[in-house]
Design an enzyme around this catalytic site. Structure first.
Site, mmCIF file in Angstrom:
data_model
loop_
_atom_site.group_PDB
_atom_site.id
_atom_site.type_symbol
_atom_site.label_atom_id
_atom_site.label_comp_id
_atom_site.label_asym_id
_atom_site.label_seq_id
_atom_site.Cartn_x
_atom_site.Cartn_y
_atom_site.Cartn_z
ATOM 1 N N LYS A 1 20.506 -10.790 -21.229
ATOM 2 C CA LYS A 1 21.701 -10.475 -22.013
ATOM 3 C C LYS A 1 21.822 -11.424 -23.214
ATOM 4 O O LYS A 1 22.022 -10.980 -24.349
ATOM 5 C CB LYS A 1 22.948 -10.587 -21.127
ATOM 6 N N MET B 1 25.838 -10.670 -10.017
ATOM 7 C CA MET B 1 26.420 -11.975 -10.321
ATOM 8 C C MET B 1 27.767 -11.791 -11.023
ATOM 9 O O MET B 1 28.253 -10.677 -11.153
ATOM 10 C CB MET B 1 25.432 -12.786 -11.138
ATOM 11 N N CYS C 1 -13.415 0.890 -0.366
ATOM 12 C CA CYS C 1 -13.003 2.193 0.166
ATOM 13 C C CYS C 1 -11.871 2.070 1.178
ATOM 14 O O CYS C 1 -11.471 3.044 1.799
ATOM 15 C CB CYS C 1 -14.186 2.931 0.782
ATOM 16 N N HIS D 1 -3.011 5.889 12.609
ATOM 17 C CA HIS D 1 -3.864 7.071 12.453
ATOM 18 C C HIS D 1 -3.149 8.152 11.654
ATOM 19 O O HIS D 1 -3.680 8.709 10.693
ATOM 20 C CB HIS D 1 -4.270 7.582 13.840
ATOM 21 N N TYR E 1 -16.461 0.326 -8.667
ATOM 22 C CA TYR E 1 -15.574 1.469 -8.453
ATOM 23 C C TYR E 1 -14.557 1.182 -7.354
ATOM 24 O O TYR E 1 -14.733 0.263 -6.549
ATOM 25 C CB TYR E 1 -16.374 2.731 -8.101
ATOM 26 N N ARG F 1 19.717 -3.597 -23.946
ATOM 27 C CA ARG F 1 18.464 -3.983 -23.295
ATOM 28 C C ARG F 1 17.578 -2.750 -23.226
ATOM 29 O O ARG F 1 18.062 -1.623 -23.377
ATOM 30 C CB ARG F 1 18.713 -4.538 -21.897
ATOM 31 N N SER G 1 -19.567 -1.786 0.118
ATOM 32 C CA SER G 1 -18.261 -1.181 -0.077
ATOM 33 C C SER G 1 -17.281 -1.951 0.803
ATOM 34 O O SER G 1 -17.489 -2.069 2.014
ATOM 35 C CB SER G 1 -18.298 0.293 0.306
ATOM 36 N N GLY H 1 25.385 -6.053 -11.452
ATOM 37 C CA GLY H 1 26.523 -6.258 -10.562
ATOM 38 C C GLY H 1 26.328 -7.334 -9.512
ATOM 39 O O GLY H 1 27.181 -7.526 -8.656
ATOM 40 N N ARG I 1 29.965 -14.545 -19.012
ATOM 41 C CA ARG I 1 29.139 -13.491 -18.406
ATOM 42 C C ARG I 1 27.803 -14.032 -17.947
ATOM 43 O O ARG I 1 27.144 -14.761 -18.676
ATOM 44 C CB ARG I 1 28.865 -12.383 -19.437
HETATM 45 C C1 PEP Z 1 -11.830 -0.059 6.205
HETATM 46 O O1 PEP Z 1 -11.905 -0.701 7.246
HETATM 47 O O2 PEP Z 1 -11.275 -0.461 5.184
HETATM 48 C C2 PEP Z 1 -12.419 1.286 6.135
HETATM 49 C C3 PEP Z 1 -12.448 1.953 4.988
HETATM 50 O O3 PEP Z 1 -12.857 1.826 7.304
HETATM 51 P P1 PEP Z 1 -11.875 2.484 8.387
HETATM 52 O O4 PEP Z 1 -10.513 2.537 7.789
HETATM 53 O O5 PEP Z 1 -12.447 3.822 8.686
HETATM 54 O O6 PEP Z 1 -12.000 1.519 9.496
#
Ligand code: PEP
Ligand code: MG
Length: 902
Positions: free
Chosen positions: A29, A109, A854, A459, A874, A343, A786, A107, A98
């Protein structure tokens, strides 16, 4: 104002001394009031006490040396400029005090208005206002009320009750019907309330009022609600607030005065136009309190055209100057416009994209800046169907928003029933305590999944996210009784066939059908909405910014997909390969019987015949995926989970066997199964016989998969497509494990591939901490790594992925041990360090080593930035998160290049 500083440390800044870059010191402010002052806009004069003064006060419990003198000097300068003195009985200066931290904490303070009024100056104020006694006494009662409540902790309701009492006696509900005498009486009543609660009279000395108000604002930084808000919004706890002392202007001086708020564009849609509310004859807190109804800002044109035109002009200037949507607060005092705040305004996800696109068109920002101003979380929000909650729907439970989206359908409790009803065209919600691989068909058939147990990596959550299916997990208020086909929640019972609605973004569960709207952004990504042929501003903005993100990013984005359909969809969403094809679901359904044969095999022949029967099925699976991903790399992971997961649960089997024995039936097969389940039982299956361990213990299992992959690649390639298989070994902790699997795999590949031209890479997951720490050795045997950050987090922290989030993470989050679940966003310091070490040591051993991730983190915005920084090639994520990862990978480049010109 020229204030002379008397000490080294400068704690007080005149508005003319600051600017918008000084938010750390002057708060948002204060910095923006200074900016507007310097732009020559009509800002009531004043000064800002820095966040450093606040921090010093909070650390020591007293004002830092020199602060009082600096305030005095700035106050004197303000008095000179205004030609009025604080507390002057004849012609008083009044100020507002203020709060204003670096980040907006609406709101949370304190603010005190009309500081400087007392029993004598109230008369002078009336004279100033042309003999308007009513206004003067109203201002005084407001001061006592606000000061009492915020500075001295007098319960606010007592003031409210006293005000109601006066209104009741007068026979009105409207504050404006009270006259000067009523308000004078109210001041007396307020003073009594004040004295009763504080044991002292209301302070008459203006400078004391000011000092106490400043102190109260400092202290409000640590008020419980402010602490809670900061924790939720992840605002650091040690920033402190600045305090703005601003000369008062009055919107409550009559019909030619008023107060309002405005946005320079629509913060909901981003559309250009005039958006705001105005309330005549009122002060700012009346708008917030909703005492009277505001009118749309456009009506100000009729009420006061001069101020209206000036306001529009200022709004245009502010937008041009800030190069963004601004929100403002203003007051009109007898036809004179004053700017009280501006702002860069908050906005919805849709507005963020639309406005960024518009500002590029207007030449105010470039595309890098536009990319910087949107984010993956906003894009994700835009991709999910939403509930239209304009009807009155109250949630009956709240679980974890495990996979976003909005879904309604008939409740079912078994996978089989889900499939049945879905086949009849009924939308269904599969409700379970928790899901397991057997529920897969039901999950595919359902619109959404609702579980009473499990966290974000349970899961249900992981599989649902993979399918882009709505899921609420861990809704523990639900008592799910699967055999009885019902659940109870809050005293209500829901039976199979009843309709529920679940919101996978908020985790809320509703009874009945809440209407849903589809996402046009998904239609765009899927290719059914052509950006060349639409005038939908959101789609056009998303298209433009995504195109730029793709042009800027260095990280490639792959997807986690195990079916041809998922692969195809991910490809439409922009996936540049598959980073993880989990093969375990390929062992379920009608193949279960073959898997049982494999597990129960007593001889090599029996085992080999089971594997031989699985081989063509697996080959067909891979052919489909390779065809869909023609020309793009596909990482296939060899089977990972413990084999007993493919057998029926122990208790169920034991009961079946006992019942059948009782009936005198032939139970040889079931007994063998039961014995196998008992033999394979593990106390800690996550740390047991799974992944590479399984491949080394069950002869022929991995070999069958490797053969199926290689044969599928050859078939697809011979048919004219390009298959680029990458075989990935899970759960490796030692190079010797990988070497053993690799030696066998290479033999099979060489034999199958022949002169087909197919090249098969062999690499490993890095998901066991030991693998990360010995990555230099492992890289000798791996063509790619990976990172399996799900398991790496599980084993790095020692947190069971399926249990801890629902069980106790709430406490860890409350204690601030982490700000977000490490299963959701990579823990940079710990698990991230393992990734960094493995990337560095792996590349040192093998410079051409391909690196990807992954685990679930591959689609998390903040984690994508981390993986960019670490230098991975990646990220791989579920199909629906591919666009998010593309966007964030682009943003990561723009941010590391420092193109932030905001
Ligand atoms: C992991 O463990 O990050 C993975 C990709 O394998 P999963 O989730 O199948 O164990
Ligand atoms: Mg894993």
């Amino acid at each position: 104002m020229a204030a002379q500083e008397t000490v080294d440390h400068k704690y007080v800044y005149d508005f003319a001394e600051g600017n918008k870059e000084l938010k750390d010191l002057l708060g948002g402010k204060g910095a923006n009031l200074a900016e507007m002052t310097n732009l020559g806009l009509p800002v009531p004069p004043g000064f800002t006490i820095t966040t450093e003064a606040c921090k010093a006060y909070l650390a020591t419990g007293r004002e830092p040396d020199g602060l009082a003198d600096q305030i005095e000097a700035h106050l004197e300068a303000l008095e000179r400029e205004m030609g009025r003195r604080l507390g002057d009985p004849g012609d008083p200066l009044l100020v507002s005090v203020r709060s204003g931290a670096k980040f907006s904490m609406p709101g949370m303070m304190e603010t005190v208005l009309n500081v400087g009024l007392n029993d004598r100056s109230v008369v002078g104020l009336s004279a100033q206002a042309g003999g308007n006694d009513r206004f003067a006494w109203d201002s005084y009662r407001r001061l006592i009320q606000m000061f009492g409540k915020t500075v001295c902790e007098v319960p606010g309701e007592e003031f409210e009750h006293a005000l109601d009492e006066v209104k009741r006696a007068k026979g009105t509900k409207n504050d404006l019907d009270l006259d000067a005498d009523d308000l004078r009486g109210l001041v007396d009543a307020y003073k009594k309330i004040f004295a009763k609660h504080t044991g002292r009279e209301f302070p008459q000395e203006p400078r004391e009022q000011l000092d106490l108000a400043i102190r109260a604002v400092f202290e409000s930084w640590n008020a419980e609600r402010a602490v809670l808000y900061r924790r939720q919004e992840r605002i650091p706890a040690d920033l402190g607030t600045a305090v703005n002392v601003v000369s008062m202007v009055f919107g409550n001086l009559g019909p030619d005065s008023g107060t309002g708020v405005a946005f320079t564009r629509d913060p909901a849609s981003g559309a250009q136009g005039i958006y705001g509310d105005y309330l005549a004859n009122a002060q700012g807190e009346d708008v917030v309190a909703g005492i009277r109804n505001t009118v749309p800002l456009q009506e100000l044109e009729q009420l006061d055209k001069k101020s209206y035109d000036e306001l529009l002009d200022i709004m245009a200037r502010l937008e041009g100057h800030y190069r963004d949507l601004c929100d403002i607060e203003f007051t009109i005092e007898r036809g004179k416009l004053w700017m009280l705040q501006t702002r860069v305004g908050k906005r919805t996800a849709a507005a963020a994209f639309v406005i960024a696109g518009q500002l590029v068109d207007e030449g105010l920002i470039d595309l890098d800046e536009a990319l910087h101003r949107v984010n993956g979380a906003q894009l994700a929000q835009l991709m999910f169907p939403r509930f239209r909650l304009d009807h009155e729907f109250q949630p009956v439970a709240k679980g974890i928003g495990a996979s976003p989206g909005a879904a309604s359908g008939k409740v079912v409790f078994t996978s089989a029933r889900a499939v049945e009803l879905a086949a009849e065209g009924e939308p269904v919600i599969l409700v379970r305590r928790e899901t397991n691989p057997d529920d897969l068909n039901g999950m595919i058939a359902a619109q959404g999944i609702l579980t009473s147990r499990g966290g974000k990596t349970s899961h249900a959550a992981v599989v649902a996210r993979g399918m882009g299916k709505t899921c609420v997990s861990g809704a523990d208020e639900l008592e799910v009784d699967v055999p009885a086909k019902r659940f109870t929640v809050g005293g209500q019972t829901v039976v199979e066939g009843d309709v529920v609605s679940i919101d996978g973004t908020t985790g809320k569960v509703y009874l009945g059908e809440v209407p849903v709207m589809p996402s046009e952004v998904v239609q765009y990504f899927e290719g059914s909405l052509d950006p060349e042929r639409t005038d939908d501003p959101l789609v056009l903005a998303v298209h433009r910014i995504m195109t730029h993100a793709d042009a800027r990013r260095r990280l490639l984005v792959r997807t986690n997909a195990d079916t041809g359909a998922d692969a195809a969809r991910a490809r439409r969403f922009g996936a540049e390969g598959i980073g993880l094809c989990r093969t375990e679901h390929m062992f379920l359904g009608d193949r279960r019987e073959l898997v049982e044969r494999l597990i129960l095999a007593r001889t090599d022949d029996e085992r080999e015949s089971a594997l031989a029967a699985l081989l063509p099925l697996q080959r067909a699976d891979f052919e489909e995926i390779f065809r869909e991903m023609d020309g793009l790399p596909v990482t296939v992971r060899l089977i990972d989970p413990p084999l007993h997961e493919f057998l029926p649960p122990l208790e169920q089997l034991a009961v079946n066997v006992a019942v059948a024995q009782e009936r005198g039936e032939d139970v040889a097969q079931e007994e063998a199964l039961l014995a196998a389940v008992r033999r394979m039982h593990e106390e800690n299956p996550m740390l047991g016989l799974r992944g590479v361990r399984l491949g080394l213990v069950i002869p022929g299992l991995f070999a069958m998969q490797v053969r199926a992959i290689a044969e599928a690649a050859v078939t697809v390639t011979r048919a004219g497509a390009v298959a680029k298989p990458e075989i990935m070994v899970p759960l490796v902790g030692a190079v010797q494990e990988l070497e053993t699997v690799r030696a066998e795999a290479e033999k099979i590949i060489a034999e199958v591939v022949g002169d087909s031209g197919v090249e098969v890479l062999i690499g490993t997951m890095i998901e066991v901490p030991r693998a990360a720490l010995t990555a230099g050795q492992i890289a000798e045997a791996a063509q790619f790594f990976s990172f399996g950050t799900n398991d790496l987090t599980q084993m790095g922290w020692g947190f069971s992925r399926d249990d801890v989030e629902g069980a106790f993470f709430w406490r860890y989050l409350e204690l601030g041990i982490f700000g977000i679940s490490p299963f959701e966003s990579i823990d940079r310091d710990g698990v991230g360090r393992l990734v960094r070490i493995a990337a560095e040591e792996g590349r040192a051993a093998r410079p051409e080593l391909k690196l990807g991730v992954c685990g679930e983190h591959g689609g998390d915005p903040d984690s994508v930035h981390f993986f960019h920084e670490v230098g991975l090639d990646y990220v791989s994520c579920s199909p629906f998160r591919v666009p998010v990862a593309r966007l964030e990978a682009g943003r990561a480049v723009v941010e590391t290049d420092g193109s932030d010109s905001r």
